[in-house]
Design an enzyme around this catalytic site. Structure first.
Site: not given
Length: 666
Positions: A26, A261, A412, A474
């Site tokens: 890149h 890129h 998280e 859950h």
């Protein structure tokens, strides 16, 4: 042409030449950020190429890690043990210059960066570690911990959701020694980002509580220098320097577009770029004057020498603190720590309590934190449920850094990436908690910890359908098995307080990777063991209950289902069948044992085997073999009390005994 531009062009030339030789890479970001990198590395970065592990070095993170050749060029030019041959071997098998920066492969690379945004999270963790370590060890007359964390990032890093998580927390905590450089070139692989990323990034970061330097010309060295000085003068807020750049700067036909890129420029464009930059030198050739301008070895040695002299004075004034600092930065545990853990495990066994393993984990934390000041705990907003907070915990805050606990909030993924940065920085063993089902959010950072061999500990509670009434959203079904698939991640699912204390002891003593502790919400029965069984817990799997002579069948389990296995064996023994019970708290560790030990636990001659676990069965298949079976979950759960769900899904001694009898009758 200014000397700054000449130095920056050396980075550009090495970058485009290495990518062209590899036919992969890149070039856009390295060419676009070279001027920014030149100012930072030559005017500000405190580092010693001769000692990449110097404790008080500034940390540099390339979050947009696809631009790795930028970092490799900087390391090579400034004097690290990275030769021009290494640059020529970019992206080749076994080279020190892999496709993305990887910790432990290239000297000077602080953290592995590839998945966008995670390097930014790691940098936040490093800045947290610096602040807390300084609060623990600095004294009025000695600032032995006093360094900055710098991070380069691009549009992709800011589009990833993790950037919100970690930057929000960084602003809340006021990490004044963290400076981020935003490569604002408006281009990603798909083209101009205006159609899908129209955020007001400076306003976004100001809303987080960051200090923002707007509209800096990233190709004007003096403008970049002024912005860095402004950022360094800001002590109470992290800084974002918004650098307006042209991607692929210098490549006349493709700069400013997505075409530079992620692909080599090509021979013709490289020739045009050389002419455009007034760089007449052959590929991989750097003039001596440019080499001298980049060489940071002498300055780096002087910087470390001055710090070492200060540390010697510190050691004379505060010998105990100095010894503790040295121990912690080396990642070593205190003398006699193994005996400490053994004593704790024995004490836990003697107590014989019926506990949820999440509660047993909290007891372990209570026990270990006084003897391990490097423990830096936290939770993603669930401390009251996953019990990661202990009675003596001191939470960190904007003005309170002499602590040992982080309120990560509902973040998280951010928590896991920040923990990786804390561990990579050194001086701490971070642990953090959430529900097991939410490990999906943090999974990629868990994977990166395993790849980097970082000592992080993830406390993942509410481990099964035993969660109960919260229902299938859950109740983790596939999560334990999924985590077991990550190489070098040790997954412990203990069956009682004794195995939990052993799991904590093993996680703390492990130096080469992360640990996931899979813990129950509900109370689990204490299992009686002899001394040999106690010692064998650390092997990951062991004989918990045995029969006379060679068993006819083996029933094995982890976590809460171990008690199901024990009771099922009792039912079968009453019928005259010889059944061995094996507890398997850590399959990965058992798989790593020698053949002799594995055979002693699971004899080859005993083919009738049943594994019991309230999750998907795949991770047990190699253990039960062709003649065995797994009593597991093949669907999502239900909303009901946990004990009812175990019965509903046949995780009962009677169901396990019946299935084992069926296997024996085949």
């Amino acid at each position: 042409m200014s000397q700054r531009r000449k130095l920056a062009n050396a980075v550009r030339a090495l970058s485009m030449d290495a990518i062209q030789k590899a036919q992969s890479g890149h070039p856009g970001a390295p060419l676009g950020m070279a001027d920014i990198a030149e100012v930072l590395w030559n005017d500000f970065l405190r580092h010693n190429p001769a000692n990449p592990q110097w404790a008080d070095r500034d940390r540099f993170v390339l979050s947009n890690g696809h631009g790795s050749i930028l970092l490799y060029a900087l390391l090579h030019l400034s004097g690290y043990d990275l030769t021009i041959e290494d640059i020529k071997n970019f992206r080749q098998l076994g080279s020190k210059t892999p496709g993305h920066p990887e910790r432990g492969i290239t000297p000077g690379v602080e953290t592995t960066t590839g998945p966008l945004g995670q390097g930014l999270g790691n940098a936040v963790g490093m800045a947290v570690a610096e602040r807390v370590l300084a609060a623990h060890f600095n004294r009025d007359d000695f600032d032995i911990v006093n360094h900055f964390t710098y991070v380069f990032l691009g549009d992709g890093c800011l589009m990833e959701g993790i950037s919100h998580e970690v930057c929000s927390l960084a602003g809340t905590l006021g990490l004044g020694k963290l400076t981020a450089f935003y490569d604002d070139n408006q281009i990603s692989i798909d083209g101009n980002v205006g159609g899908w990323f129209a955020d007001d990034t400076p306003a976004r970061f100001e809303a987080y509580g960051w200090h923002v330097v707007r509209n800096v010309d990233g190709h004007d060295g003096e403008a970049v220098r002024r912005a860095i000085l402004e950022a360094k003068a800001e002590n109470d807020r992290p800084s974002l320097i918004c650098c307006k750049t042209v991607i692929g700067f210098g490549a006349p036909n493709v700069c400013g577009t997505e075409h530079c890129h992620g692909s080599p420029l090509g021979d013709a464009e490289i020739a045009a770029t050389r002419k455009n930059l007034d760089w007449p030198h052959a590929p991989f050739e750097i003039p001596e004057q440019i080499k001298t301008g980049w060489d940071a070895r002498e300055r780096g040695m002087e910087l470390e020498k001055a710090w070492s002299a200060k540390f010697r004075e510190y050691s004379a004034a505060y010998p105990e603190l100095a010894a503790e600092f040295t121990r912690r930065m080396a990642g070593e545990l205190p003398d006699g720590f193994m005996q400490t853990t053994q004593e704790f495990v024995r004490t836990t066994a003697a107590a014989g309590e019926k506990l949820a393993t999440r509660k047993a984990s909290q007891k372990a934390i209570e026990y270990f934190t006084p003897v391990l000041p490097e423990l830096l705990g936290g939770s993603a907003d669930l401390a009251a449920s996953n019990l990661t907070k202990w009675s003596g915990a001191k939470p960190l805050a904007k003005t309170v850094w002499n602590g040992d606990y982080v309120y990560y909030g509902v973040r998280e993924f951010g928590m896991a990436a920040i923990m990786n940065g804390i561990a990579a920085h050194g001086g701490f063993i971070p642990f953090g908690g959430t529900f097991l089902v939410f490990s999906d959010y943090s999974r990629n950072a868990l994977r990166m910890a395993a790849m980097m061999e970082l000592r992080t500990i993830h406390v993942l509670t509410h481990d099964s359908i035993g969660v109960g009434e919260d229902g299938p959203t859950h109740q983790p079904i596939e999560h334990t098995a999924s985590l077991r698939l990550i190489p070098n991640l040790r997954v412990w699912r203990p069956c009682d307080a004794v195995e939990t204390s052993s799991a904590w002891a093993e996680a703390l003593q492990r130096h080469d990777g992360p640990t996931a502790l899979i813990l129950s919400r509900q109370n689990l029965t204490h299992q009686e063991r002899d001394e040999q069984a106690m010692a064998n817990i650390r092997r990951g799997g062991y004989v918990l209950k045995d029969c006379e002579g060679l068993p006819e069948a083996i029933i094995m389990a982890s976590g809460s289902e171990v008690d199901v296995a024990v009771e099922a064996a009792k039912l079968l023994s009453a019928k005259g069948l010889k059944v061995r019970v094996v507890s398997m708290p850590c399959i990965e560790l058992f798989d790593a044992q020698d053949q002799e030990y594995q055979q002693s636990v699971l004899p080859r001659d005993v083919g009738v085997r049943l594994a019991v676990e309230a999750g998907v069965p795949e991770s047990w298949r190699h253990l039960v073999g062709q003649d065995g079976d797994v009593l597991g979950m093949r669907r999502f759960g239900e909303s009901a009390p946990g004990n009812q769900l175990f019965a509903h899904f046949n995780f009962t001694p009677e169901a396990a005994a019946q299935r084992l009898e069926q296997l024996l009758e085949r």
